[in-house]
Scaffold this motif. Structure first.
Motif, PDB file in Angstrom:
ATOM      1  N   VAL A  90     -29.365 -47.449   1.801  1.00  0.00           N
ATOM      2  CA  VAL A  90     -28.713 -48.713   2.149  1.00  0.00           C
ATOM      3  C   VAL A  90     -27.645 -48.457   3.205  1.00  0.00           C
ATOM      4  O   VAL A  90     -27.510 -49.195   4.165  1.00  0.00           O
ATOM      5  N   PHE A  91     -26.900 -47.384   3.009  1.00  0.00           N
ATOM      6  CA  PHE A  91     -25.801 -47.078   3.910  1.00  0.00           C
ATOM      7  C   PHE A  91     -26.293 -46.645   5.276  1.00  0.00           C
ATOM      8  O   PHE A  91     -25.750 -47.044   6.292  1.00  0.00           O
ATOM      9  N   ARG A  92     -27.311 -45.793   5.285  1.00  0.00           N
ATOM     10  CA  ARG A  92     -27.712 -45.219   6.571  1.00  0.00           C
ATOM     11  C   ARG A  92     -28.503 -46.215   7.400  1.00  0.00           C
ATOM     12  O   ARG A  92     -28.344 -46.290   8.608  1.00  0.00           O
ATOM     13  N   GLU A  93     -29.365 -46.974   6.761  1.00  0.00           N
ATOM     14  CA  GLU A  93     -30.212 -47.902   7.512  1.00  0.00           C
ATOM     15  C   GLU A  93     -30.360 -49.216   6.765  1.00  0.00           C
ATOM     16  O   GLU A  93     -31.368 -49.442   6.104  1.00  0.00           O
ATOM     17  N   PRO A  94     -29.379 -50.084   6.869  1.00  0.00           N
ATOM     18  CA  PRO A  94     -29.424 -51.320   6.095  1.00  0.00           C
ATOM     19  C   PRO A  94     -30.665 -52.167   6.393  1.00  0.00           C
ATOM     20  O   PRO A  94     -31.132 -52.909   5.534  1.00  0.00           O
ATOM     21  N   PHE A  95     -31.221 -52.025   7.607  1.00  0.00           N
ATOM     22  CA  PHE A  95     -32.398 -52.834   7.927  1.00  0.00           C
ATOM     23  C   PHE A  95     -33.689 -52.043   7.899  1.00  0.00           C
ATOM     24  O   PHE A  95     -34.752 -52.562   8.198  1.00  0.00           O
ATOM     25  N   GLY A  96     -33.580 -50.753   7.521  1.00  0.00           N
ATOM     26  CA  GLY A  96     -34.798 -49.965   7.416  1.00  0.00           C
ATOM     27  C   GLY A  96     -35.610 -50.418   6.210  1.00  0.00           C
ATOM     28  O   GLY A  96     -35.085 -51.010   5.283  1.00  0.00           O
ATOM     29  N   LEU A  97     -36.923 -50.132   6.260  1.00  0.00           N
ATOM     30  CA  LEU A  97     -37.753 -50.510   5.120  1.00  0.00           C
ATOM     31  C   LEU A  97     -37.494 -49.550   3.969  1.00  0.00           C
ATOM     32  O   LEU A  97     -37.236 -48.373   4.182  1.00  0.00           O
ATOM     33  N   PRO A  98     -37.518 -50.072   2.732  1.00  0.00           N
ATOM     34  CA  PRO A  98     -37.293 -49.203   1.584  1.00  0.00           C
ATOM     35  C   PRO A  98     -38.393 -48.143   1.465  1.00  0.00           C
ATOM     36  O   PRO A  98     -39.557 -48.446   1.696  1.00  0.00           O
ATOM     37  N   ASP A  99     -37.987 -46.918   1.138  1.00  0.00           N
ATOM     38  CA  ASP A  99     -38.972 -45.849   1.018  1.00  0.00           C
ATOM     39  C   ASP A  99     -38.573 -44.898  -0.086  1.00  0.00           C
ATOM     40  O   ASP A  99     -37.604 -44.166   0.070  1.00  0.00           O
ATOM     41  N   PRO A 100     -39.232 -44.824  -1.206  1.00  0.00           N
ATOM     42  CA  PRO A 100     -40.317 -45.717  -1.608  1.00  0.00           C
ATOM     43  C   PRO A 100     -39.771 -47.044  -2.132  1.00  0.00           C
ATOM     44  O   PRO A 100     -38.617 -47.119  -2.522  1.00  0.00           O
ATOM     45  N   VAL A 101     -40.641 -48.059  -2.143  1.00  0.00           N
ATOM     46  CA  VAL A 101     -40.243 -49.360  -2.683  1.00  0.00           C
ATOM     47  C   VAL A 101     -39.988 -49.211  -4.180  1.00  0.00           C
ATOM     48  O   VAL A 101     -40.847 -48.763  -4.934  1.00  0.00           O
ATOM     49  N   THR A 102     -38.774 -49.564  -4.595  1.00  0.00           N
ATOM     50  CA  THR A 102     -38.357 -49.259  -5.965  1.00  0.00           C
ATOM     51  C   THR A 102     -38.142 -50.542  -6.761  1.00  0.00           C
ATOM     52  O   THR A 102     -37.044 -51.091  -6.785  1.00  0.00           O
ATOM     53  N   TRP A 103     -39.201 -51.011  -7.402  1.00  0.00           N
ATOM     54  CA  TRP A 103     -39.072 -52.255  -8.172  1.00  0.00           C
ATOM     55  C   TRP A 103     -38.247 -52.043  -9.433  1.00  0.00           C
ATOM     56  O   TRP A 103     -37.695 -52.979  -9.994  1.00  0.00           O
ATOM     57  N   SER A 104     -38.157 -50.792  -9.860  1.00  0.00           N
ATOM     58  CA  SER A 104     -37.503 -50.540 -11.147  1.00  0.00           C
ATOM     59  C   SER A 104     -36.015 -50.895 -11.108  1.00  0.00           C
ATOM     60  O   SER A 104     -35.394 -51.021 -12.151  1.00  0.00           O
ATOM     61  N   ASN A 105     -35.447 -51.030  -9.908  1.00  0.00           N
ATOM     62  CA  ASN A 105     -34.045 -51.459  -9.821  1.00  0.00           C
ATOM     63  C   ASN A 105     -33.823 -52.758 -10.584  1.00  0.00           C
ATOM     64  O   ASN A 105     -32.816 -52.942 -11.249  1.00  0.00           O
ATOM     65  N   PHE A 106     -34.790 -53.672 -10.448  1.00  0.00           N
ATOM     66  CA  PHE A 106     -34.651 -54.968 -11.106  1.00  0.00           C
ATOM     67  C   PHE A 106     -34.667 -54.810 -12.619  1.00  0.00           C
ATOM     68  O   PHE A 106     -33.856 -55.406 -13.331  1.00  0.00           O
ATOM     69  N   ALA A 107     -35.609 -53.993 -13.105  1.00  0.00           N
ATOM     70  CA  ALA A 107     -35.694 -53.779 -14.544  1.00  0.00           C
ATOM     71  C   ALA A 107     -34.389 -53.178 -15.053  1.00  0.00           C
ATOM     72  O   ALA A 107     -33.827 -53.602 -16.062  1.00  0.00           O
ATOM     73  N   LYS A 108     -33.877 -52.210 -14.295  1.00  0.00           N
ATOM     74  CA  LYS A 108     -32.649 -51.525 -14.697  1.00  0.00           C
ATOM     75  C   LYS A 108     -31.480 -52.518 -14.751  1.00  0.00           C
ATOM     76  O   LYS A 108     -30.692 -52.516 -15.696  1.00  0.00           O
ATOM     77  N   ALA A 109     -31.399 -53.347 -13.728  1.00  0.00           N
ATOM     78  CA  ALA A 109     -30.312 -54.321 -13.672  1.00  0.00           C
ATOM     79  C   ALA A 109     -30.428 -55.313 -14.831  1.00  0.00           C
ATOM     80  O   ALA A 109     -29.444 -55.647 -15.480  1.00  0.00           O
ATOM     81  N   TRP A 110     -31.637 -55.770 -15.097  1.00  0.00           N
ATOM     82  CA  TRP A 110     -31.850 -56.758 -16.153  1.00  0.00           C
ATOM     83  C   TRP A 110     -31.420 -56.191 -17.503  1.00  0.00           C
ATOM     84  O   TRP A 110     -30.684 -56.813 -18.260  1.00  0.00           O
ATOM     85  N   VAL A 111     -31.842 -54.957 -17.779  1.00  0.00           N
ATOM     86  CA  VAL A 111     -31.521 -54.344 -19.064  1.00  0.00           C
ATOM     87  C   VAL A 111     -30.019 -54.115 -19.181  1.00  0.00           C
ATOM     88  O   VAL A 111     -29.401 -54.412 -20.197  1.00  0.00           O
ATOM     89  N   ASN A 112     -29.433 -53.615 -18.100  1.00  0.00           N
ATOM     90  CA  ASN A 112     -28.016 -53.281 -18.144  1.00  0.00           C
ATOM     91  C   ASN A 112     -27.129 -54.489 -18.285  1.00  0.00           C
ATOM     92  O   ASN A 112     -26.012 -54.396 -18.763  1.00  0.00           O
ATOM     93  N   ALA A 113     -27.595 -55.636 -17.822  1.00  0.00           N
ATOM     94  CA  ALA A 113     -26.670 -56.748 -17.683  1.00  0.00           C
ATOM     95  C   ALA A 113     -26.868 -57.882 -18.681  1.00  0.00           C
ATOM     96  O   ALA A 113     -26.169 -58.866 -18.626  1.00  0.00           O
ATOM     97  N   ASN A 114     -27.796 -57.758 -19.611  1.00  0.00           N
ATOM     98  CA  ASN A 114     -27.924 -58.789 -20.631  1.00  0.00           C
ATOM     99  C   ASN A 114     -27.971 -60.197 -20.031  1.00  0.00           C
ATOM    100  O   ASN A 114     -27.344 -61.123 -20.527  1.00  0.00           O
TER     101      ASN A 114
END
Lengths: 280, 417, 306
Positions: free
Chosen positions: A45-69
């Motif tokens: 995110v810091f180095r290339e805010p507009f670069g494409l995600p590599d690898p695409v990490t969908w698990s961020n959403f799952a992690k956020a959902w679980v962590n945040a009730n």
């Protein structure tokens, strides 16, 4: 008449360009959020805010959902917002009806008292308000937040509705009175349907305000099981402020249901707002 | 419709109540308010192992609004215990309100605590209002992957800065956005490294002034780092998170920060689990770190479960707690109990705090902070203006001094501008 | 309808009272009574807990005469006015322009309406965090500007006292523009078509018709938007509090009445021991006094149009 609103080809192109420009302004922050929420670590995110995600990490959403009730927070937000909308539209429209259509000695004075509320924010009077809520045993309850939230919207709602109702002609009302109609009937059958667009505006204002309110729940709620989304997101921010990709994921999760609900209801929403709308 | 919503709310509340009672059926639950998110794991452990017999501690963590939240929730007498910040100025409103009381009232044995540790928990009446439990240290923290020197003078430090700058790394990252960082961390650590005990002590007693050359030179030296391009380009745009992210990623080499950023709960390790942080004093004339009792456990004397409260307070004075605290939070306990520390960082920090930290601390001194305008806001405003290039180091000194003079500083006559 | 034991007038009065009561009670208990208590609160020094110390008009005097507080108050007030003018200006200019274009037979205007409205229902906290990251020196916007060569180095939007306040105003505008567009659009669509036709028959061209027929009737919509925004920005400071904290940095350049008041009541993050609800009440009352004339003017103007 039609000629005014019709556009020729060249005008159409220019208008489309302007429209698209504003669409870009509106959508780019969302796009950036999606792009960065899928990145595997904050370094990308810091180095290339507009670069494409590599690898695409969908698990961020799952992690956020679980962590945040988020499920619990979402339910609380919905309860608070919807109840406030019902309470405000009912109380404000009946009060405004009396003040605007059935003035009596002292009604202007009451209206002025409501104007005081428009000018001085209730947040200022937090300490006395807190005493009242505590005295009624409503601290740390959703009902307490709903009542405070609704009361804080009343002045603006009454103000808007009174100015709308004053502009309605008296013919229908007079005729109904001739037939022996009482205030209840006049309110329900004549005035309420006529100010529906204004009611829609107020409902929307109240909903958005209640949905977004951070301060009042912070003061009047204590248990985390009562927290609405705004407090939940702040919790989440405390935990993940430094992890931008997680923050983006959390923000998107929080926005998601709102945007879907809005998309589903947008037709009625906009129709209600634009139908008649603000009267001359 | 309204009725449905209300009964739904009631049902939710009822369900929550039922489950929480189920879980703690046999124990008294006490509410502990804190901003210390890093203590969560410790309390999970204490509760799980039932280390305080018959008592479960429910931790209420508010990292941002702890004072507001305490003020509000005290009105319903909800908090039984709370982590209090150091200094009598912080304690005074709670004492006035009757929601803080001397630990002597509970008959606690405080022999395990030295004077330095107790100082932070002592009110202006000389009574001790809480059990101190954590020592903090502020110094330069650096990412060992990009910098691992050991400069012993400011010149050596600046040489290292220049080298890092050539490599395209920000030598020193500063958070210019947060007032608490500017006054409690950045400014005080500069004092510890560059001005020293004598001067700090004299400022407290009114015999020295901020306009003294010693102070002005120190701030000028710091400012010169920015002029040389050794700081991040827009300090005022970076907040505390951005600063720590920069150092964790290695795009910045150093920052001035508290050792709490190097404890396992620090979010910096979420960014880079293999991160290694070193720390050192700013190698100025004084060459000291800034050590202080960060927090003590205070109690609400009106609590409904004063017996349970006493048990928790007693637990905080035990060797077992000190050991657990050092092991799990990886911070320096405030008691004198011998602690078996196999963590190198905790050990080194403990040694630095006891042997090489600034003794006199204007930041916690009543006469400087309990006035209007006080030392704290004057410093954070001034530091921000300095970083923005609005004022010079001398003007910063004058800003602080004239503010204090207006507020009736004890040395106002000597330090008149 | 049999109503043997009560006259029509009596029934009318009873029903009127019943209709009036719920709203008055709700507002009275949870809003008006606490507001009235402000007057007595403004006369004490009180950190929010514990005993209240009666100080008379000291709180007012301090804010008005002691440099330290007076400078903050003036600074916050001026910046609040700038904040308000930027927001209301963009609402009325950009909002009216976009609403007019949407009222034409523009292709896809229904879709545009939905898209333009999209940010509005989102929580302020989400918008604040999202846009904060978006404009950060290392954020997407600056990355784009630097990569395309539009600027040499990142612009510290929120880190520079010249740009921070305007950036905050832009956040607000981005979030709420949809609402302004919808209100104005509804005003435009409500214009009676016979008036427009008459104007066209008189030989007026499109722009003349819009200027002479449409714009004049948008008055109430403009007043409504102005009142809502004014009340909001002089009282609330959510974006600033969430992003910059109560210190309203850099160098108080984003300080508005809401943050100044919050800092007085709850303490800034640079010093949490110095709080005084009494002074906050005094500041609030003075703010109210300041926007009172403007609010009354707008209210009367709106009411008189009937």
């Amino acid at each position: 008449m039609d000629k005014i609103f019709k556009l020729n080809k060249r005008e159409q192109m220019v208008v489309q360009l302007i429209m698209l420009a504003w669409v870009v302004v509106v959508l780019v922050p969302f796009g950036a959020a999606v792009l960065n929420a899928l990145k595997p670590n904050v370094g990308q995110v810091f180095r290339e805010p507009f670069g494409l995600p590599d690898p695409v990490t969908w698990s961020n959403f799952a992690k956020a959902w679980v962590n945040a009730n988020f499920a619990q927070y979402f339910l609380n937000s919905a309860i608070i917002s919807i109840s406030s909308v019902i309470l405000v539209t009912f109380c404000a429209s009946t009060t405004a009806f009396v003040l605007a259509r059935m003035p009596f000695r002292g009604s202007t004075f009451i209206f002025m008292l409501f104007l005081v509320g428009v000018i001085i924010p209730i947040r200022l009077a937090l300490a006395p308000l807190f005493d009242i809520v505590r005295g009624l045993g409503l601290l740390d309850t959703l009902l307490g937040v709903i009542l405070v939230q609704s009361a804080s919207m009343m002045p603006v709602a009454v103000f808007i509705l009174v100015s709308f109702m004053k502009n309605i002609s008296t013919e229908l009302e007079e005729a109904a009175k001739m037939d022996g109609a009482l205030p209840f009937t006049i309110y329900r059958r004549i005035i309420f349907p006529l100010v529906r667009p204004a009611i829609a505006t107020i409902a929307l204002l109240t909903f958005v305000q209640a949905w977004n309110e951070y301060f009042l729940p912070l003061i009047f709620l204590q248990s985390e099981s009562n927290y609405p989304l705004t407090l939940g997101l702040q919790r989440f921010n405390q935990q993940f402020a430094i992890q931008w990709h997680m923050m983006f994921a959390g923000i998107l999760i929080m926005m998601g249901p709102t945007i879907i609900a809005f998309m589903l209801a947008s037709k009625q929403f906009i129709a209600g707002l634009t139908q008649g709308g603000v009267k001359e | 419709m309204k009725l449905i919503k209300q009964s739904l709310a009631l049902a939710t509340a009822a369900a929550t109540l039922a489950t929480s009672q189920l879980a703690f059926a046999e124990n008294t639950v006490v509410e502990l308010y804190t901003w210390r998110v890093q203590d969560e794991a410790l309390f999970d452990y204490i509760n799980e192992k039932n280390l305080i017999p018959g008592v479960q501690v429910n931790l209420n963590v508010y990292t941002e609004d702890i004072e507001s939240k305490l003020r509000i929730d005290m009105q319903t007498n909800r908090p039984d215990l709370y982590h209090a910040k150091a200094g009598s100025a912080w304690m005074q409103p709670w004492i006035d309100a009757g929601v803080a009381a001397p630990v002597a009232d509970l008959g606690l044995d405080m022999s395990a605590f030295g004077d330095a540790a107790l100082a932070g928990a002592t009110g202006s009446d000389g009574e001790v209002y809480g059990v101190p439990f954590v020592m903090q240290m502020e110094s330069i923290l650096y990412n060992k992957a990009v910098f691992d020197g050991a400069p012993t003078t400011l010149d050596e430090l600046e040489a290292a800065f220049a080298e890092l700058k050539d490599q395209g790394i920000v030598p020193m990252h500063v958070d210019g956005r947060d007032g608490w960082y500017l006054n409690q961390v950045l400014h005080e650590t500069i004092l510890a490294g560059m001005t020293g005990d004598d001067w700090a002590q004299q400022v407290v007693t009114g015999e020295a002034c901020f306009t003294d050359d010693l102070y002005v030179d120190a701030m000028e030296r710091f400012k010169s780092w920015q002029d040389e391009g050794y700081l991040n380009p827009n300090p005022l745009a970076d907040d505390y998170g951005a600063m720590r992210t920069g150092v964790a990623l290695g795009t910045s080499a150093m920052m001035i920060d508290g050792i709490w950023s190097a404890t396992p709960a620090s979010p910096m390790y979420q960014i880079d689990p293999s991160l290694e942080l070193g720390f050192m004093a700013i190698p100025g004339n004084a060459n000291k770190v800034y050590g202080f009792t960060d927090a003590h456990l205070a109690y609400n004397p009106n609590s409904d479960d004063i017996d349970a409260v006493k048990k928790v307070m007693e637990f905080y004075t035990t060797p077992m707690f000190a050991q657990l605290f050092a092991d799990m939070v990886e911070a320096v306990p405030a008691s004198n109990h011998p602690v078996d520390v196999n963590n190198e960082r905790v050990q080194a920090a403990a040694e630095m705090i006891s042997s090489n930290s600034l003794a006199a601390q204007p930041f916690f001194h009543d006469a400087l902070i309990s006035v209007d305008p006080g030392y704290r806001p004057l410093v954070s405003e001034g530091m921000q203006q300095l970083l923005a290039g609005e004022i010079t180091a001398r003007e910063l000194a004058e800003h602080i001094q004239s503010g204090l003079n207006d507020a009736g500083y004890i040395g106002a006559d000597r330090c008149a501008l | 309808m049999p109503r043997s034991w009560l006259s029509y007038t009596a029934l009318e009065k009873i029903q009127r009272t019943l209709l009036l009561t719920p709203g008055v009670l709700l507002y009275g208990i949870f809003n008006f009574i606490p507001l009235m208590a402000l007057f007595s609160l403004s006369l004490v020094k009180w950190p929010g807990i514990g005993p209240k110390e009666f100080v008379g008009f000291d709180n007012f005097a301090k804010v008005l005469t002691q440099d330290y507080y007076r400078d903050q108050m003036l600074n916050a007030l001026v910046q609040n006015v700038i904040f308000f003018v930027v927001i209301i200006g963009s609402f009325l200019i950009i909002g009216t322009a976009l609403a007019l274009l949407l009222s034409f037979k523009t292709w896809g205007r229904k879709t545009y309406q939905v898209l333009f409205f999209l940010p509005y229902p989102m929580a302020g906290a989400a918008v604040a965090y999202l846009l904060d990251l978006f404009v950060h020196p290392r954020g997407p916007l600056n990355a784009f500007l630097v990569q395309t060569g539009l600027v040499d180095s990142a612009i510290p939007f929120l880190g520079d006292q010249d740009t921070a306040l305007i950036t905050m105003a832009m956040f607000y505008t981005w979030h709420r523009m949809g609402f302004a567009i919808m209100l104005i659009l509804s005003g435009i669509l409500a214009v009676r078509s016979d008036l427009l036709e008459a104007s066209m028959l008189d030989g007026a061209n499109r722009w003349q018709s819009i200027r002479n027929v449409v714009l004049p009737v948008l008055g109430p919509a403009f007043v409504l938007i102005t009142v809502i925004v004014m009340v909001d920005v002089f009282n609330n400071a959510d974006y600033v509090l969430l992003i910059m904290g109560p210190e309203a940095g850099p160098l108080r350049s984003t300080d508005i009445m809401g943050t100044f008041l919050f800092r007085t009541a709850f303490g800034g993050n640079a010093d949490t021991t110095d709080t005084n609800f009494g002074m906050a009440a005094a500041i609030g009352l003075m703010t109210a006094l300041l926007i009172l004339p403007a609010a009354i003017f707008l209210a009367l103007k709106n009411l008189r149009s009937s």
